[in-house]
Design an enzyme around this catalytic site. Structure first.
Site, mmCIF file in Angstrom:
data_model
loop_
_atom_site.group_PDB
_atom_site.id
_atom_site.type_symbol
_atom_site.label_atom_id
_atom_site.label_comp_id
_atom_site.label_asym_id
_atom_site.label_seq_id
_atom_site.Cartn_x
_atom_site.Cartn_y
_atom_site.Cartn_z
ATOM 1 N N ALA A 12 0.839 -1.207 0.000
ATOM 2 C CA ALA A 12 0.000 0.000 0.000
ATOM 3 C C ALA A 12 0.866 1.245 0.000
ATOM 4 O O ALA A 12 0.670 2.160 0.792
ATOM 5 C CB ALA A 12 -0.963 -0.023 1.178
ATOM 6 N N GLY A 13 1.861 1.267 -0.882
ATOM 7 C CA GLY A 13 2.633 2.482 -1.104
ATOM 8 C C GLY A 13 1.927 3.354 -2.138
ATOM 9 O O GLY A 13 0.727 3.199 -2.380
ATOM 10 N N TYR A 14 2.693 4.253 -2.741
ATOM 11 C CA TYR A 14 2.082 5.144 -3.743
ATOM 12 C C TYR A 14 1.390 4.358 -4.851
ATOM 13 O O TYR A 14 0.250 4.628 -5.207
ATOM 14 C CB TYR A 14 3.145 6.071 -4.346
ATOM 15 N N VAL A 82 4.231 -10.029 3.115
ATOM 16 C CA VAL A 82 4.367 -10.888 1.940
ATOM 17 C C VAL A 82 5.672 -11.661 2.062
ATOM 18 O O VAL A 82 6.741 -11.066 2.237
ATOM 19 C CB VAL A 82 4.357 -10.054 0.648
ATOM 20 N N GLU A 171 17.692 16.220 1.359
ATOM 21 C CA GLU A 171 16.474 16.704 2.013
ATOM 22 C C GLU A 171 16.550 16.499 3.527
ATOM 23 O O GLU A 171 16.117 17.343 4.304
ATOM 24 C CB GLU A 171 15.252 15.995 1.437
ATOM 25 N N ASP A 298 8.770 1.120 -7.033
ATOM 26 C CA ASP A 298 10.205 0.880 -6.883
ATOM 27 C C ASP A 298 10.625 -0.537 -7.260
ATOM 28 O O ASP A 298 11.827 -0.794 -7.420
ATOM 29 C CB ASP A 298 10.659 1.158 -5.441
#
Lengths: 402, 402
Positions: A12-14, A82, A171, A298
């Site tokens: 449930a990433g981007y 997973v 950053e 990714d």
């Protein structure tokens, strides 16, 4: 349950979240059983993690309950890890159960790339997830607290080494320049005792970024007390600091590893052919040789045809892939053979430097200072808008623009 | 400077601060040079420290700049550590200088009593000063953060052992029962994973306190998840926990040592005769054999004539001693021979148990629950009033009564 096809989305990433949200909006969520699998019951903003890591934002602002963003009457949610993808059996092995799929979406994200350098796993922190950045923040606080408490002062407690001056490293160090004065006040420590060191193996900071903007960023960060060690590979990370390529020891109790990422090891462990854990996908985002498996984010690798090199994995690409992926899943369920081809559209790249400072390229325009910072916040808010509309922007958005 | 006599006050704790404040108000600050020496440029509330240690109060609320409470045009302030008192030479050796005195006030406070138990200094935390409690709070946060971040969970990271169930130990564990639910929420940890263990060598909690109230306190704290191990001396503190008297190992990454205090080692190191670092003072609070040295607070020892045992060192007694000490200094400067005799008046004792819970005895009345809690806060505010009047109560007082 039914004879509808099963769509299983891993992660449930981007990529995974937007795929699920798109399917939820379309007829596909009626025509198929859509199941989202994720380790946590929340989604978080990977690209914001440098802020809670530095302590300039609370970690809860970067995450949101999946049940509050998706409609779980339309999307099934399974909270589990997973373990393995058994592609030949069309099965996914989770920590506590197995799931059968007709169509699979691999959106399992990345893990830090150590390049085999000894000691990274044992002694360095990673800006990887909510748990890891919360630990970095508390570790730094504890170093400052302990320094104040000790009779004999060990200055390496106040030295923070950021390994890697790519996007995340720069950053993060930018946020630290905002945070350090607060920490010094909180813990009664003179500012000059604190050292921020950015170590980069490549001959430049932010490789690939516009040179003029890199110059701007370095000057700004140096003026805020960051020391750069460029062209300086790290040989080893030890409990008491990093051993540099010139055999000097940079003493530090806090080494944060930001030298890039590789795809989730589940991909390679499941037998997929991969480069640094990333599967070079077909134009329709399917894994080569598998008509039923899509790979996004990714874990996927896409070649930039202009430069003939892979696109760096970014949230921007993951989100765009999710749109194509959801469209293609819908098409397959409807029995269509023609799938949409993925065409990344790089709208721009902005790196925050702490506070109201940033640098960026949007289209052909270079931005820096406050205008870049505002743009960065708009990009962050736009994602929230795509995912959850205005209510999510109001709840989790970056609404203070200056 | 002048031929006025020099009064030097060592320590800006309860005793030293009130002595300085009383001298400042009287003619003594004109007739003598009054110098206050303290390690930090701030005064703090020793009796509140269990709150920032647990994280239920910010440490800044317990401290105040000395320059904002005293008028430094009337009282000289020297920020330095006290190394030795050379009573025969009427000199005090500080970290960076020496001071001559005509009259000396020793108010150097206390250090934790380890009873020679191995490992206390190396592996246990102390609720001793602002620096030490800030470290405890950040250490606990870091344990929770690290637990969340680790794949393999080590439950001893979430076990907090409080060694000693006297006043400070019970008040601290009480605060922890307030804090733990917040920590569990902040770090995504189930409450049942966290253990709070109070270990006491004596056969009872809060030895000397009213039995009925002790019963109330134990029941309340047990209902909030505290486990008591009474009658259980600790043999050794180790990096991974405490070895108990029955040879079982209580695993814990966080051991907080609250088994009582002894007088500041400077007292014994300077050659004064002392019991557990405390000088048994004369009725006028002077050190036996020294007409020019007063001893107040935790460095002084006073016998309770009713019980023939020493009074436990408390803020209440230190504050009352400071009034007598300041009067006697003024009398000496004015050439008087008759000094005031110190008569402690024990008004009451209240122990907080976290939140709005407390137990106490005020006069002959027993208090518990909210009424004891309100009383405790009034006692804390009264001290601020004595020191800095209404403005200091408004600024640093405990004004939320329920």
């Amino acid at each position: 349950m039914s004879n509808k096809p099963n769509i299983v989305i891993l992660g449930a990433g981007y990529g995974g979240m937007i795929t699920a949200a798109r399917l939820q909006k379309s007829t596909a969520s009626k025509d198929a059983n859509v199941t989202l699998v994720n380790k946590n019951d929340y989604h978080y903003q990977t690209t914001w993690l440098h802020e809670p890591a530095a302590g300039t934002m609370h970690h809860d602002k970067t995450r949101m309950d999946i049940s509050k963003v998706l409609d779980l009457s339309k999307i099934n949610f399974v909270q589990d890890t997973v373990v393995e993808i058994k592609a030949e059996e069309k099965k996914v092995v989770l920590g506590t159960m197995e799931l059968d799929y007709d169509y699979l979406v691999i959106g399992l994200g990345a893990v830090p790339e150590t390049f085999g350098i000894p000691g990274v796993k044992e002694h360095a922190f990673g800006i990887t997830n909510v748990d890891s950045v919360r630990q970095i923040k508390d570790h730094i606080d504890y170093q400052f607290a302990t320094y104040s408490q000790m009779d004999e002062k060990h200055d390496e407690m106040l030295t923070i080494v950021v390994a890697g001056a790519g996007f995340t490293g720069v950053e993060f160090v930018g946020e630290l320049t905002e945070r350090v004065p607060e920490l010094c006040k909180e813990y009664d420590i003179p500012r000059e005792k604190v050292k921020l060191v950015s170590v980069e193996a490549a001959p430049t900071v932010l490789p690939g970024f516009d040179e003029e903007l890199v110059e701007y960023a370095m000057n700004l960060l140096e003026s805020r007390g960051v020391e750069f060690k460029i062209n300086m590979p790290i040989k080893e990370v030890r409990a008491d600091g990093v051993l540099l390529n010139d055999d000097t020891m940079l003493k530090s109790n806090t080494v944060v590893w930001t030298t890039g990422v590789r795809g989730n090891p589940v991909v390679e462990n499941s037998g997929f052919e991969a480069m640094r854990g990333r599967i070079k996908v077909e134009k329709d985002l399917r894994a080569p040789g598998y008509e039923d498996i899509f790979v996004i984010g990714d874990c996927s690798l896409i070649i930039n045809e202009e430069t003939e090199r892979p696109f760096p994995p970014t949230a921007q690409i993951a989100i765009q892939q999710a749109y194509t992926c959801a469209n293609n899943l819908k098409a397959l369920i409807e029995g269509k053979k023609e799938l949409e081809v993925f065409n990344p559209e790089i709208k721009g790249t902005v790196a925050s430097l702490g506070g109201n400072e940033a640098i960026g390229v949007v289209g052909s325009r270079k931005l820096y200072g406050n205008s870049a910072s505002v743009m960065k916040k708009m990009i962050d808010n736009r994602y929230l808008y795509l995912l959850g509309g205005v209510p999510l922007v109001m709840k989790k958005g970056k609404l203070k623009f200056y």
